[in-house]
Write a protein that holds these residues in place. Sequence first.
Motif, short mmCIF file in Angstrom:
data_model
loop_
_atom_site.label_atom_id
_atom_site.label_comp_id
_atom_site.label_asym_id
_atom_site.label_seq_id
_atom_site.Cartn_x
_atom_site.Cartn_y
_atom_site.Cartn_z
N GLN A 32 0.82 -1.21 0.00
CA GLN A 32 0.00 0.00 0.00
C GLN A 32 0.85 1.26 0.00
OE1 GLN A 32 -2.48 -0.15 3.52
NE2 GLN A 32 -0.95 0.88 4.80
N ASN A 33 2.03 1.21 0.61
CA ASN A 33 2.90 2.39 0.59
C ASN A 33 3.64 2.55 -0.72
OD1 ASN A 33 3.02 3.89 3.30
ND2 ASN A 33 3.11 1.77 3.94
N SER A 34 3.67 1.49 -1.53
CA SER A 34 4.30 1.64 -2.85
C SER A 34 3.46 2.50 -3.77
CB SER A 34 4.50 0.25 -3.48
OG SER A 34 3.25 -0.36 -3.80
N PHE A 35 2.19 2.75 -3.42
CA PHE A 35 1.31 3.61 -4.22
C PHE A 35 1.18 5.01 -3.63
CE2 PHE A 35 -0.15 -0.71 -5.16
CZ PHE A 35 -0.13 -0.69 -6.55
N LYS A 36 2.13 5.40 -2.77
CA LYS A 36 2.11 6.74 -2.17
C LYS A 36 3.40 7.47 -2.53
CE LYS A 36 -0.40 5.06 1.92
NZ LYS A 36 -0.32 4.89 3.39
N ASP A 39 7.03 11.58 0.17
CA ASP A 39 6.85 12.54 1.24
C ASP A 39 5.58 12.32 2.05
OD1 ASP A 39 5.35 13.17 -0.97
OD2 ASP A 39 5.41 15.33 -0.61
N ARG A 40 4.71 11.43 1.57
CA ARG A 40 3.45 11.14 2.30
C ARG A 40 3.54 9.85 3.09
NH1 ARG A 40 -0.82 14.09 0.23
NH2 ARG A 40 -1.86 13.38 2.14
N ILE A 41 4.59 9.04 2.85
CA ILE A 41 4.69 7.75 3.53
C ILE A 41 4.94 7.94 5.03
CG2 ILE A 41 6.07 5.65 3.74
CD1 ILE A 41 6.43 5.69 0.75
N LEU A 42 5.83 8.84 5.37
CA LEU A 42 6.14 9.05 6.79
C LEU A 42 4.97 9.63 7.55
CD1 LEU A 42 9.80 10.42 6.52
CD2 LEU A 42 9.05 8.11 7.11
N SER A 43 4.18 10.49 6.92
CA SER A 43 3.06 11.13 7.62
C SER A 43 1.79 10.28 7.59
CB SER A 43 2.77 12.50 7.00
OG SER A 43 2.46 12.37 5.61
N LEU A 48 -4.79 3.98 3.77
CA LEU A 48 -4.94 3.33 2.48
C LEU A 48 -4.66 4.32 1.35
CD1 LEU A 48 -8.18 1.21 3.09
CD2 LEU A 48 -5.82 0.40 3.05
N PRO A 49 -4.02 3.87 0.27
CA PRO A 49 -3.72 4.78 -0.85
C PRO A 49 -4.97 5.10 -1.67
CG PRO A 49 -3.01 2.56 -1.38
CD PRO A 49 -3.51 2.51 0.05
N ILE A 50 -5.81 5.96 -1.13
CA ILE A 50 -7.06 6.32 -1.79
C ILE A 50 -7.08 7.83 -2.02
CG2 ILE A 50 -9.58 6.31 -1.58
CD1 ILE A 50 -9.33 3.92 0.30
N GLY A 51 -7.62 8.21 -3.17
CA GLY A 51 -7.75 9.63 -3.48
C GLY A 51 -6.41 10.29 -3.77
N GLU A 52 -6.12 11.35 -3.03
CA GLU A 52 -4.89 12.11 -3.28
C GLU A 52 -3.64 11.32 -2.91
OE1 GLU A 52 -5.20 15.73 -1.15
OE2 GLU A 52 -6.75 16.58 -2.45
N GLY A 249 9.19 5.37 -1.08
CA GLY A 249 8.18 5.00 -2.07
C GLY A 249 8.76 4.12 -3.16
N LEU A 250 9.91 4.50 -3.69
CA LEU A 250 10.57 3.70 -4.72
C LEU A 250 11.02 2.36 -4.17
CD1 LEU A 250 11.61 3.51 -7.61
CD2 LEU A 250 13.71 4.65 -6.86
N MET A 251 11.52 2.36 -2.94
CA MET A 251 11.94 1.11 -2.31
C MET A 251 10.75 0.18 -2.11
SD MET A 251 14.70 2.46 0.49
CE MET A 251 14.77 0.84 1.26
#
Length: 284
Positions: A32-36, A39-43, A48-52, A249-251
């Motif tokens: 789920q974090n691979s779709f973020k 800069d949004r992963i830590l916060s 869930l990777p929904i919307g923005e 995110g890339l990782m």
Amino acid sequence: MKKKINIPSIFIYIVLSLWALTTIYPIVWVIQNSFKAKDRILSDSFSLPIGELFTLANYKKAFNNLNILGAYKNSIFISTVVAAIVIVLAGMASFALVRYSFKIKGTLQSLVMAAMMFPAFATIIPVFNMEFKWGIANTSSWGLTMLSAILPQVAGNLSFAIVVLTGFIKGLPLELEEAAYLEGCNAFQIFFKVVVPLTKPSFATVAIFSFLWSYNDLFSQMFFLRRPEMWAITRLLNQLTSQEGTNYGLMAAAVTLVVVPVVIVYIFLQKYIIKGMTAGAVKG
């Protein structure tokens, strides 16, 4: 009739379910974090990777900046060849150890068991030196480089494969092989036409484990796959980790690309793994 509630069984199922969650959730979290965005992963790492939050930028960067498809090709080639060689060599060796009597049979069986106790890092230096003298290690040839990575992995998987297949072949009725011999079959025909069809579950188990272990093997790949165009997928992921240590995110996208194929393979082939392991254990 109503079944009685078995308290110990309920407790066991609860413990196993919690254990399964501790194993499955980290995979789900990475996916789920691979779709973020990084800069949004830590916060919002647990959202869930929904919307923005949803983005495919990590996967686009992975395919544009990394040789993902080439690494997949190398990984699949190495793992497939390793699995094929292991099942052939281990199958014939197991058949010989079970059905034939010769002077050093006991010594060979002991050596097979002893080989399982030596870790790969204890032998990697002499193996690399030997392959370097043969002229197949650290070369610009794709075929020779693949061969240099395949040979140590075949050797590392043979002991386990022989132990599994030996346990199953011991349980096969000898009368079938005797009947084939009376019909004029030689040893190779008996092995491929009688033994192999009867031991398909164990051969499938050996092939699957050999493939997955080879696919996930990073240690030997660090020594033998040194050129970027020859990296396997785990070697590529290791390089990405050292270069993009803060780009989570890339990782996460790269880890997903590595792990998901393995999970899919296991889901579809788990019945062969369980059947082969339990059959070999019972018959052995």
